[in-house]
Design a protein around this motif. Sequence first.
Motif, short mmCIF file in Angstrom:
data_model
loop_
_atom_site.label_atom_id
_atom_site.label_comp_id
_atom_site.label_asym_id
_atom_site.label_seq_id
_atom_site.Cartn_x
_atom_site.Cartn_y
_atom_site.Cartn_z
N UNK A 80 0.78 -1.49 0.29
CA UNK A 80 -0.02 -0.03 -0.28
C UNK A 80 0.82 1.14 -0.02
N UNK A 81 1.97 1.08 0.70
CA UNK A 81 2.97 2.56 0.59
C UNK A 81 3.26 2.49 -0.69
N UNK A 82 3.48 1.44 -1.41
CA UNK A 82 4.40 1.58 -2.83
C UNK A 82 3.79 2.14 -3.93
N UNK A 83 2.05 1.28 -3.96
CA UNK A 83 1.14 1.96 -4.14
C UNK A 83 1.21 3.37 -3.96
N UNK A 84 1.04 4.41 -2.89
CA UNK A 84 1.11 5.28 -2.49
C UNK A 84 1.94 6.79 -3.11
N UNK A 85 3.00 5.79 -3.53
CA UNK A 85 4.63 6.36 -3.91
C UNK A 85 4.99 6.75 -4.95
N UNK A 86 4.04 5.86 -5.85
CA UNK A 86 3.65 5.76 -7.07
C UNK A 86 2.99 6.82 -7.71
N UNK A 87 2.04 7.33 -7.05
CA UNK A 87 0.93 8.06 -6.98
C UNK A 87 1.36 9.79 -7.06
N UNK A 88 2.64 9.53 -5.60
CA UNK A 88 2.81 11.00 -5.59
C UNK A 88 3.71 11.48 -5.84
N UNK A 89 4.42 9.83 -6.83
CA UNK A 89 5.74 10.52 -7.32
C UNK A 89 5.66 10.86 -9.15
N UNK A 90 3.75 11.55 -9.43
CA UNK A 90 3.39 11.75 -10.48
C UNK A 90 3.73 13.40 -10.15
N UNK A 91 4.32 13.92 -9.29
CA UNK A 91 4.32 15.61 -9.17
C UNK A 91 5.01 16.32 -9.92
N UNK A 92 4.29 17.70 -10.77
CA UNK A 92 4.94 18.17 -11.80
C UNK A 92 6.84 18.42 -11.70
N UNK A 93 7.86 17.35 -12.23
CA UNK A 93 9.42 17.45 -11.99
C UNK A 93 10.05 17.99 -13.06
N UNK A 94 10.44 19.80 -12.87
CA UNK A 94 11.56 19.86 -14.44
C UNK A 94 12.45 19.07 -14.83
N UNK B 52 6.00 14.54 -1.01
CA UNK B 52 6.12 14.72 0.46
C UNK B 52 4.23 15.08 0.62
N UNK B 53 4.03 15.62 0.24
CA UNK B 53 2.61 16.25 0.20
C UNK B 53 1.90 15.58 -0.23
N UNK B 54 2.00 15.09 -1.65
CA UNK B 54 1.08 13.79 -2.46
C UNK B 54 1.11 13.01 -1.74
N UNK B 55 1.68 12.42 -1.43
CA UNK B 55 1.96 11.47 -0.69
C UNK B 55 1.41 11.49 0.34
N UNK B 56 0.64 12.67 1.21
CA UNK B 56 0.13 12.63 2.67
C UNK B 56 -0.93 12.78 2.34
N UNK B 57 -1.44 13.02 1.11
CA UNK B 57 -2.90 13.02 0.31
C UNK B 57 -3.13 11.85 -0.18
N UNK B 58 -2.28 10.89 -0.97
CA UNK B 58 -2.63 9.34 -1.25
C UNK B 58 -2.79 8.68 -0.02
N UNK B 59 -1.77 8.90 1.08
CA UNK B 59 -2.46 8.01 2.06
C UNK B 59 -3.35 8.45 2.83
N UNK B 60 -3.47 9.74 3.18
CA UNK B 60 -5.62 9.67 3.53
C UNK B 60 -5.98 9.60 2.81
N UNK B 61 -6.37 9.42 1.56
CA UNK B 61 -7.50 9.14 0.67
C UNK B 61 -7.35 7.92 0.85
N UNK B 62 -6.28 6.73 1.18
CA UNK B 62 -6.41 5.53 1.77
C UNK B 62 -7.16 5.22 2.79
N UNK B 63 -6.74 6.05 3.32
CA UNK B 63 -7.86 6.26 5.30
C UNK B 63 -6.76 6.36 5.87
N UNK B 64 -5.92 6.69 5.90
CA UNK B 64 -4.54 6.67 6.60
C UNK B 64 -4.72 7.93 7.53
#
Length: 176
Positions: free
Chosen positions: A19-33, A100-112
């Motif tokens: 579940x952590x890896x799934x959330x990190x995969x989502x968070x890794x989609x952040x804008x990245x120059x 970090x922020x996207x990961x916190x949102x993904x974890x929150x959305x997953x119920x944590x």
Amino acid sequence: MRDRRSLSKVTDDAPDRDEVLDCVAAAGRVADHSSLEPWRIIEIRGAARERLGRALNKAEGRKGVSSKALRAPLVLAVVTCRRKSKVPRWEQEAVASGVAHMLSLALDDAGWGVFWRTGSATRTKAVAKAHGLAKNEELLGWLYVGGKPNRARPPRPKRIDPERFVSPMPGGPRAR
């Protein structure tokens, strides 16, 4: 996103590694120059939290284990990894902060329950050593993750007035 809240007190439940890896995969989609991916996450569970607690106390000139590291069953250290690039250092840190922020949102959305912690010990040698950071890396902080506690009354959502934060460019027309 509108209902996200920092939860400084969480239960002993925690997401499993998948579940952590799934959330990190989502968070890794952040804008990245330049797609540098100037970040990584360190997963801290079990006895590793005690090692973190000893490093936190050492950074503050104390002995023993800081209870700060034991406040959640899972602690995710967010690390910025500077890359040689035309992309400035501040922008690379912004990407890691975004993750970090996207990961916190993904974890929150997953119920944590999630709480982002920083502090004066974040950039100390003792804490860097405990995390095994390389010379091009710096710790941004930790996401404390655990179960959301049952509350007697539901939390009141915090709402912001967007008008306070949005303004037109000086000298230009006012948007309406």
